[in-house]
Scaffold this active site. Structure first.
Site, PDB file in Angstrom:
ATOM      1  CE1 TYR A 127     -14.618  -1.417   9.830  1.00  0.00           C
ATOM      2  CE2 TYR A 127     -12.309  -0.772  10.005  1.00  0.00           C
ATOM      3  CZ  TYR A 127     -13.407  -1.100   9.226  1.00  0.00           C
ATOM      4  OH  TYR A 127     -13.295  -1.112   7.848  1.00  0.00           O
ATOM      5  CD  GLU A 156      -8.373  -6.611  18.801  1.00  0.00           C
ATOM      6  OE1 GLU A 156      -8.267  -7.548  17.979  1.00  0.00           O
ATOM      7  OE2 GLU A 156      -7.452  -6.313  19.583  1.00  0.00           O
ATOM      8  N   GLY A 157     -12.969  -6.550  15.679  1.00  0.00           N
ATOM      9  CA  GLY A 157     -14.080  -7.243  15.011  1.00  0.00           C
ATOM     10  C   GLY A 157     -13.614  -7.833  13.684  1.00  0.00           C
ATOM     11  CG  ASN A 161      -8.443   6.020   3.415  1.00  0.00           C
ATOM     12  OD1 ASN A 161      -9.357   6.343   2.674  1.00  0.00           O
ATOM     13  ND2 ASN A 161      -8.232   6.598   4.595  1.00  0.00           N
ATOM     14  CB  VAL A 194      -8.831  12.249   5.451  1.00  0.00           C
ATOM     15  CG1 VAL A 194      -8.287  11.219   4.466  1.00  0.00           C
ATOM     16  CG2 VAL A 194      -8.004  13.512   5.414  1.00  0.00           C
ATOM     17  N   GLY A 244      -0.625  16.592  10.974  1.00  0.00           N
ATOM     18  CA  GLY A 244      -0.794  16.292   9.543  1.00  0.00           C
ATOM     19  C   GLY A 244       0.364  15.520   8.929  1.00  0.00           C
ATOM     20  CG  ASP A 277      -5.444   9.064  13.383  1.00  0.00           C
ATOM     21  OD1 ASP A 277      -6.645   9.208  13.119  1.00  0.00           O
ATOM     22  OD2 ASP A 277      -4.531   9.195  12.552  1.00  0.00           O
ATOM     23  N   PRO A 278      -3.660   5.709  13.569  1.00  0.00           N
ATOM     24  CG  PRO A 278      -4.227   3.783  12.409  1.00  0.00           C
ATOM     25  CD  PRO A 278      -4.811   5.052  12.942  1.00  0.00           C
TER      26      PRO A 278
END
Ligand code: NAD
Ligand code: UDP
Length: 333
Positions: free
Chosen positions: A146, A148-149, A175, A188, A208, A274-275
Site C-alpha cells: 500500500y 509503496e504502491g 485517518n 481503530v 496505546g 505500525d507508525p
C-alpha cells in the site's frame, strides 16, 4: 450537448460513496466504478435511483474507455487488513490503476485527483508531517504494498503532468472516519465503537501510546471538491486531515465516554511497521484551498457511533437485489 459525467473510482467505498453523493447534490452527473472488493452497493442506496447517477462494476487494473469531464481516483482498499489480503492486487490497483486512469484523463483532457495517503510518510521522523517530508517507509514490509504502491502512484501523477501535461492533483489523506465505514474493516475507530457498543473489551495494539489524527468524512469530501475546483496548479501534494492528535489510549477513553460504557481494554501485539505518530501540517490546505476541518473529533465520533448503532438495528440491506440489478445492467450493455 450534455457534459460528460465526472468519474469516481472506488465510489462504492466509504469515502467514495460520500463523494458521489456530494457531487450529485452539486448537480454533477456521476459515473461510479468499483470492483466491490471492499465497497458495498448498500453505500449507494440513497442515490442509486438518482437520474444523474450511474454505476459500473469494473476493476481499475483493466483499461476503461468512457467519456468523462473529471476523474477522482479513489479505488484502493484503505484498511491494513484489507490491503494486505492480496498485496499484489493492491500494488496493481495503485500502479496499473493509476496508469489506466491517467491515460483516461489524458485522452479526455480531464483533470484528475489522486487519493494518496499519509502512509507515504511511513513511520515519520518529522512531526507534524509537512508535504515536503519524503518519509520513512519500509519497502519490503507487509504495509509496503500500500505505502509503496501509493508512493509510485504519486510519481506517476507527477510524471504524467510533466510528460503529458495532464492536470493532476494529489491529496494525502490522514485517518478518516464516519458513517459507512465497514464495521469489520479492522480500523481503530470502527473496532473501538463496535466493541464498545457490544460491551466487549477494546483492543489496543501495543501500549496505546501511538498517535493518529482523525478527520471526519464530510470535512474530507469538502477538501476533495475544493482541490478539484482550485485553479492553482499544485506544486506539491496537499495534506488532507484534521490535526487533532490522539493516542490510542485517549481515543479508547473518548469512545467509552461517548457510548457511556465502562468497557475493559485488552492489549494485543502491535502490528509490524505500525507508525508511532501521525499529524498533518495543514498550512497548504488552509492557504491554497481555504480549507480547514469543521467537525471536531468528539462530534464526529458521536455521529459515527449513531451510524453503527442504527446499522446494527436495521435489517440487512438487500444486497442480493442490488447485485441482481447490476448484473442485469451489465447483461443489457
Ligand atoms: P474503501 O475500502 O471503503 O473504498 C475503496 C473502494 O475502492 C472500495 O469500494 C473498493 O471496492 C474499491 N476498489 C478497490 N480496489 C479496486 C480496484 N482494483 N478497482 C476498482 N475498485 C476498487 O476505502 P476508503 O476508506 O473509502 O478509501 C478510499 C481511498 O482513500 C483509497 O484510495 C484510500 O487509499 C484513500 N485513503 C483513505 C484513508 C482512510 O482513512 N479511509 C486514508 C488515506 C487514504
Ligand atoms: N489499532 C488499535 N486497535 C485496533 C485497531 C487499530 O490499537 O483495534 C491501532 C493501530 O495499531 C494503529 C492505530 O490504531 O496504531 C490506527 O490504526 P488504523 O488501522 O485505524 O489506521 P492506520 O494504522 O492505517 O493509520
Amino acid at each position: 450537448m450534455t457534459t460528460a459525467p465526472v468519474l469516481v473510482t472506488g465510489g462504492a467505498g466509504f469515502i467514495g460513496s460520500h463523494l458521489c453523493e456530494a457531487l450529485i447534490n452539486r448537480g454533477h452527473r456521476v459515473l461510479c466504478i468499483d470492483n466491490l472488493l471492499t465497497g458495498n452497493l448498500d453505500n449507494l442506496a440513497e442515490f442509486w435511483d438518482h437520474p444523474n447517477f450511474e454505476f459500473q462494476q469494473h476493476d481499475v487494473i483493466n483499461p476503461l474507455s468512457v467519456d468523462v469531464s473529471a476523474i477522482y481516483n479513489l479505488a484502493c482498499p484503505a484498511s491494513p487488513i484489507d490491503y494486505q489480503k492480496d498485496p499484489i492486487h493492491t500494488l496493481q490497483t495503485c500502479i496499473q490503476g493509476a496508469i489506466n486512469m491517467l491515460e483516461l484523463a489524458r485522452l479526455n483532457r480531464a483533470p484528475i485527483l489522486q487519493a494518496s495517503t499519509s502512509e507515504v510518510y511511513g513511520d515519520p521522523e518529522q512531526h507534524p508531517q509537512v508535504e515536503g517530508y519524503w518519509g520513512n517507509v519500509n519497502p519490503i514490509g507487509p504495509r509496503a504494498c500500500y505505502d509503496e504502491g501509493k508512493r509510485a502512484a504519486e510519481t506517476l501523477f507527477y510524471d504524467y503532468h510533466r510528460t503529458h501535461h495532464v492536470d493532476t492533483r494529489v491529496i494525502r489523506i490522514f485517518n478518516t472516519y464516519g458513517p459507512r465505514m465497514k464495521a469489520d474493516d479492522g480500523r481503530v475507530v470502527s473496532n473501538f465503537i463496535t466493541s464498545a457498543l457490544r460491551g466487549e473489551p477494546l483492543t489496543i495494539y501495543g501500549d496505546g501510546t501511538q498517535t493518529r489524527s482523525f478527520c471526519y468524512v464530510d470535512d474530507l469530501v469538502r477538501l476533495i471538491m475544493a482541490c478539484m475546483d482550485c485553479d492553482v496548479r499544485h506544486e506539491s501534494p496537499i495534506n488532507a486531515g484534521n490535526p487533532e492528535e490522539y493516542t490510542m489510549m485517549e481515543l479508547a477513553t473518548l469512545v467509552m465516554d461517548l457510548v457511556d460504557r465502562d468497557c475493559s481494554v485488552v492489549h494485543l501485539a502491535l502490528p509490524v511497521d505500525d507508525p508511532k505518530k501521525r499529524r498533518p501540517d495543514i498550512s497548504n490546505a488552509k492557504k491554497i484551498l481555504n480549507w480547514e476541518p469543521r467537525v471536531g473529533v468528539r462530534e464526529g465520533l458521536f455521529r459515527t457511533k449513531n451510524y453503527f448503532q442504527q446499522a446494527t438495528e436495521k435489517p440487512i440491506q438487500t444486497q442480493s437485489f442490488k447485485s441482481a440489478k447490476v448484473e442485469l445492467e451489465v447483461a443489457h450493455a
